[in-house]
Scaffold this motif. Structure first.
Motif, PDB file in Angstrom:
ATOM      1  N   ILE A  21     -23.256 -51.791 -50.274  1.00 52.68           N
ATOM      2  CA  ILE A  21     -21.861 -51.386 -50.426  1.00 52.68           C
ATOM      3  C   ILE A  21     -21.730 -49.880 -50.224  1.00 52.68           C
ATOM      4  CG2 ILE A  21     -19.913 -51.226 -52.040  1.00 52.68           C
ATOM      5  CD1 ILE A  21     -20.951 -53.804 -53.335  1.00 52.68           C
ATOM      6  N   THR A  24     -22.073 -48.994 -46.548  1.00 57.01           N
ATOM      7  CA  THR A  24     -20.859 -49.379 -45.824  1.00 57.01           C
ATOM      8  C   THR A  24     -19.758 -48.357 -46.051  1.00 57.01           C
ATOM      9  OG1 THR A  24     -21.413 -51.728 -46.000  1.00 57.01           O
ATOM     10  CG2 THR A  24     -19.122 -51.188 -45.562  1.00 57.01           C
ATOM     11  N   HIS A 180     -16.428 -55.999 -49.869  1.00 52.84           N
ATOM     12  CA  HIS A 180     -16.914 -54.650 -49.590  1.00 52.84           C
ATOM     13  C   HIS A 180     -15.849 -53.621 -49.960  1.00 52.84           C
ATOM     14  CE1 HIS A 180     -20.929 -54.820 -47.783  1.00 52.84           C
ATOM     15  NE2 HIS A 180     -20.573 -56.011 -47.345  1.00 52.84           N
ATOM     16  N   ASP A 229     -18.518 -58.571 -53.401  1.00 47.04           N
ATOM     17  CA  ASP A 229     -19.090 -57.240 -53.158  1.00 47.04           C
ATOM     18  C   ASP A 229     -18.099 -56.142 -53.541  1.00 47.04           C
ATOM     19  OD1 ASP A 229     -21.244 -58.666 -52.083  1.00 47.04           O
ATOM     20  OD2 ASP A 229     -20.378 -58.619 -50.078  1.00 47.04           O
TER      21      ASP A 229
END
Length: 388
Positions: A21, A24, A180, A229
């Motif tokens: 995470i 990203t 995410h 997430d």
């Protein structure tokens, strides 16, 4: 828990997911900082003087994201008046100065990533978003509308370094069918429970694309997509100078049979004076709750399966199942819970015989000056799930 006892491999996997995470988010930040950049007040309709409506001009800038394949809008200090909701397109970096104030003067949300006519499904909606900075004033009770930010069917979103204040009912942020996501270094201050009618309302709600009654803003296909997430960290939740604190800081209150919110991380937050739970993990699994400070809240941390009530136990085709979802893998460590307790326990794990909780590990938590129960555990599958 005995020092020799090792945590299951799933928790190592969760640690790797947390790193994923973070990676990203870093990639998204680098990508959008280099997008086409414009200063909001360069637009003739954006004056930031507290008198004129700035929403139309801001929306015209937001719409450039389609043509430019991404946009970075910088908001200088000022008072921005919003007389209509703002709608985000994909690949948008909304960056406000710390001395920017966005004040709502209408009866709807402040910021959404969808329009009513959209048909968003799964995680294929308007994502790749950064919302950074500023004070977002919901301006209740002068204006109603409850929820401020509505984000659905999207992935890759950062919400950071902003203040969401002066709410009445609803949520500060609705995360519905997203993955995410990071919410970090934000303040959530001031909430009116509307005469006791919304004592359960969360500042940050994790919800699924279940039905119009739980997602009334349109634009969504109700395909039962859940949240995955999610990392909520280094935020503060509490009262403002004029209003009390939230019903709950972070949590959920609707569910579907055989669907879970998964890989949820709640770390390093401060939660003060919530009416009910500080955190309510409702039909979640694979969860880490770490190093949160919970002060004078009605209840601390709750881990619950969905209710068997003919509504939350229905499956994706709206058929009652008569049972709750099995929930598993909770790491609850080094949280401090001090004061409060007039609503429920400091830490509560509540499974049932049909769907027991498995793999719940509590370690290093500290409870002090608490009027309710310290730790209440029922409906676990084995003694390891009760390890403190």
């Amino acid at each position: 828990m005995d020092k020799e006892q090792k945590l299951p491999a799933v928790f190592s996997q969760l640690a790797e997911k947390l790193r994923d995470i973070s990676r990203t988010s870093n990639h998204l930040d680098e990508k959008l900082k280099s997008a086409y950049t414009i200063v909001a007040t360069d637009h003739p309709l954006v004056r930031a003087d507290g008198r004129h409506d700035d929403a139309k001009g801001i929306q015209q800038l937001l719409n450039l994201a389609d043509r430019k394949k991404g946009i970075h809008i910088v908001f200088p200090p000022g008072l921005y008046t919003l007389r209509r909701p703002l709608r985000l397109k994909p690949n948008t970096f909304f960056e406000a100065d710390d001395n920017s104030i966005f004040r709502k003067k209408h009866h709807g949300p402040m910021l959404l990533n969808l329009r009513r006519r959209n048909r968003m499904r799964a995680y294929r909606g308007n994502g790749n978003l950064i919302i950074r900075g500023g004070t977002w004033d919901t301006n209740y009770p002068a204006y109603r509308g409850g929820t401020s930010f509505v984000l659905a069917h999207a992935e890759n979103v950062i919400i950071e370094q902003l203040r969401l204040v002066e709410h009445g009912g609803g949520h500060a942020i609705e995360l519905n069918a997203v993955r995410h996501i990071e919410v970090r270094h934000c303040q959530f201050l001031g909430y009116d429970d509307r005469g006791g009618k919304r004592t359960y309302s969360e500042a940050i709600q994790l919800d699924l694309a279940k039905a119009r009654r739980v997602f009334p803003w349109g634009g969504s296909v109700f395909d039962q997509t859940t949240c995955q997430d999610i990392w909520v960290h280094h935020n503060s939740f509490g009262p403002s100078e004029t209003k009390g604190s939230w019903g709950r800081a972070i949590g959920s209150h609707s569910a579907t049979a055989d669907r879970w919110h998964e890989r949820i991380f709640v770390t390093d937050n401060v939660m003060k004076e919530t009416l009910q739970w500080a955190v309510r993990a409702y039909s979640w699994r694979n969860v880490v709750l770490y190093n949160n400070r919970i002060e004078s809240c009605g209840g601390g941390i709750a881990i619950h399966p969905n209710h068997v009530d003919g509504r939350n136990d229905t499956d994706s085709k709206n058929r009652p199942t008569g049972r709750s979802n099995p929930i598993k893998n909770f790491l609850v460590i080094q949280n401090t819970i001090c004061g409060g307790g007039n609503y429920a326990s400091a830490i509560r794990l509540k499974g049932d015989e049909q769907s027991p909780i498995t793999g719940a590990y509590l370690r290093g938590n500290h409870v002090e000056s608490y009027t309710g129960r310290g730790v209440l555990v029922t409906g676990t599958a084995d003694e390891r799930s009760r390890s403190f």
